[in-house]
Motif scaffolding. Structure first.
Motif, short mmCIF file in Angstrom:
data_model
loop_
_atom_site.label_atom_id
_atom_site.label_comp_id
_atom_site.label_asym_id
_atom_site.label_seq_id
_atom_site.Cartn_x
_atom_site.Cartn_y
_atom_site.Cartn_z
N SER A 45 1.27 -1.36 0.24
CA SER A 45 0.48 -0.35 0.13
C SER A 45 1.60 1.44 0.42
O SER A 45 2.21 0.91 0.26
N TRP A 46 0.35 2.05 -0.49
CA TRP A 46 1.16 3.70 -0.44
C TRP A 46 1.67 3.43 0.96
O TRP A 46 2.78 4.13 1.04
N GLN A 47 1.37 3.88 2.19
CA GLN A 47 1.49 4.02 3.08
C GLN A 47 2.46 2.50 3.57
O GLN A 47 3.76 2.95 4.66
N GLU A 48 2.44 1.60 3.51
CA GLU A 48 3.76 0.52 3.79
C GLU A 48 4.47 1.07 2.33
O GLU A 48 6.12 1.20 3.07
N ALA A 49 4.28 1.62 1.70
CA ALA A 49 5.69 1.70 0.90
C ALA A 49 6.62 2.58 1.23
O ALA A 49 8.02 2.52 1.25
N ARG A 50 5.62 3.57 1.52
CA ARG A 50 6.57 4.65 2.55
C ARG A 50 7.24 4.52 3.47
O ARG A 50 8.38 4.92 3.67
N ARG A 54 11.22 4.84 3.51
CA ARG A 54 12.37 5.53 4.70
C ARG A 54 13.05 4.68 5.49
O ARG A 54 13.80 5.25 6.28
N GLY A 55 13.17 3.29 5.77
CA GLY A 55 13.79 2.29 6.16
C GLY A 55 15.50 2.83 5.67
O GLY A 55 16.52 2.01 5.88
N LEU A 56 15.47 2.86 4.26
CA LEU A 56 15.80 2.91 3.59
C LEU A 56 16.54 4.38 4.70
O LEU A 56 16.63 5.35 4.12
N ASP A 64 12.63 7.94 1.65
CA ASP A 64 11.05 8.23 1.89
C ASP A 64 10.64 8.00 -0.27
O ASP A 64 11.36 7.39 -1.02
N LEU A 65 9.13 7.45 -0.15
CA LEU A 65 8.75 7.92 -1.96
C LEU A 65 9.41 8.66 -2.29
O LEU A 65 9.40 9.54 -2.04
N CYS A 155 11.01 4.22 -4.52
CA CYS A 155 11.99 5.06 -3.55
C CYS A 155 13.28 6.23 -4.26
O CYS A 155 14.10 5.85 -5.05
N GLU A 156 13.60 6.84 -2.94
CA GLU A 156 14.64 8.17 -3.20
C GLU A 156 15.31 8.37 -1.52
O GLU A 156 14.83 7.66 -0.23
N ILE A 157 16.96 8.40 -1.77
CA ILE A 157 17.24 8.79 -0.77
C ILE A 157 17.74 10.15 -1.35
O ILE A 157 18.49 10.44 -2.60
#
Length: 318
Positions: A45-50, A54-56, A64-65, A155-157
């Protein structure tokens, strides 16, 4: 090895991408000014993906996404997806509604306007669909979707080196300016004159050059994504319903599109509507000329050059 473990290993062994100018830790890739990673195996889901993104993290911050408030960055990203994402995937992006329906914002805090240049032109913005995804069926422009649906995601960092602050697309300010001749309107950095009298494309192109010769007049074409965005938003804000000629033409008749200044018009984002240009070699007469149309939220489409339409002349300040 999962992505989190891979990044941890990258830090441990010093896989910092300073070699050959790279500034993203593997498996992230520099796209525009962003370090991005496409998750094409797991669907969340969107929140799970976010939460996953965020764990990266890296030395310069957490993940974050992916958010692309800079127009040119989003164009680079859409082209990257077209080359690297599975065919016609829809992937969660870092944008959602905030406080009220259809008030969109990137997770990085910048406002996200509807229409040009980020959104699919025919998006209807359902009030129950509050999260944004990039859809491969629409040149990877944004659509709205129910946040609890499961999708792949991006994802992006932060890059390893501090990135240069870039201009964010904002609503244009349209003013009548004394320096803008012939009752023109300033939009962004340029002066434009809107002609309601309909002409074929070639006549409109000639009139812009000859009637405004002293001001370097040309049939309107955008110098880049920001100028195109400003024009589309102005036409929408003015509640224009006309189709306006734009200074783009199929120069060879073989779908080789160029602006009137000779520069190439790339396919897909940021200029073309989904499915455009639509002509084929069997079309008679061929659709060789470009227009901005209200029905497509002022993305480009190809139309018959002999059709009469209003037009926009672009003037220069000297």
């Amino acid at each position: 090895m999962n992505v989190r473990a891979f990044i941890s290993l990258a830090f441990a062994v010093g896989l910092a991408g300073t070699v050959a100018g790279q500034i993203c830790y593997p498996p992230f890739t520099l796209v525009g000014s962003k370090c991005v990673y496409l998750e094409t195996a797991e669907e969340l889901s969107w929140q799970e993906a976010r939460d996953y993104c965020r764990g990266l993290g890296s030395d310069s911050g957490v993940g974050d996404l992916a958010a692309f408030p800079i127009c040119d960055d989003y164009v680079a990203f859409a082209r990257y997806l077209a080359l690297n994402a599975p065919t016609n995937k829809t992937m969660w992006m870092g944008a959602h509604t905030l406080f009220t329906p259809n008030m969109w914002q990137w997770v990085t805090g910048e406002d996200l306007q509807t229409g040009v240049p980020f959104w699919y032109y025919n998006e209807d913005y359902d009030n129950t669909e509050n999260c944004a995804a990039a859809d491969g069926s629409y040149y990877y422009r944004l659509i709205d979707a129910h946040c609890d649906l499961v999708k792949n995601f991006v994802c992006e960092i932060p890059p390893m080196r501090k990135e240069q602050v870039a201009e964010v697309v904002s609503a244009p300010e349209a003013l009548v300016d004394p320096a803008c001749h012939d009752h023109g309107i300033v939009i962004g950095d340029y002066c434009y004159v809107f002609y309601k009298h309909a002409e074929p494309w070639e006549v409109a192109e000639e009139k812009c050059r000859t009637d405004h010769h002293d001001q370097g007049g040309e049939l309107y074409y955008p110098s880049g994504c920001h100028e195109f965005t400003h024009m589309a938003h102005h036409l929408e804000a003015a509640e224009e319903t006309d189709t306006y000629w734009v200074g783009g033409v199929d120069i060879s008749g073989n779908e080789e599109w160029a602006w009137v200044n000779g520069e190439n018009i790339p396919g897909g984002p940021p200029y073309w509507a989904t499915g455009e240009p639509s002509h084929t070699h069997d079309n008679e007469p061929r659709e060789h000329c470009t227009a901005m149309t209200a029905g497509l939220r002022y993305y480009l489409q190809d139309v018959h050059c002999s059709d009469p339409h209003p037009y926009i002349c672009k003037l220069r300040f000297f």
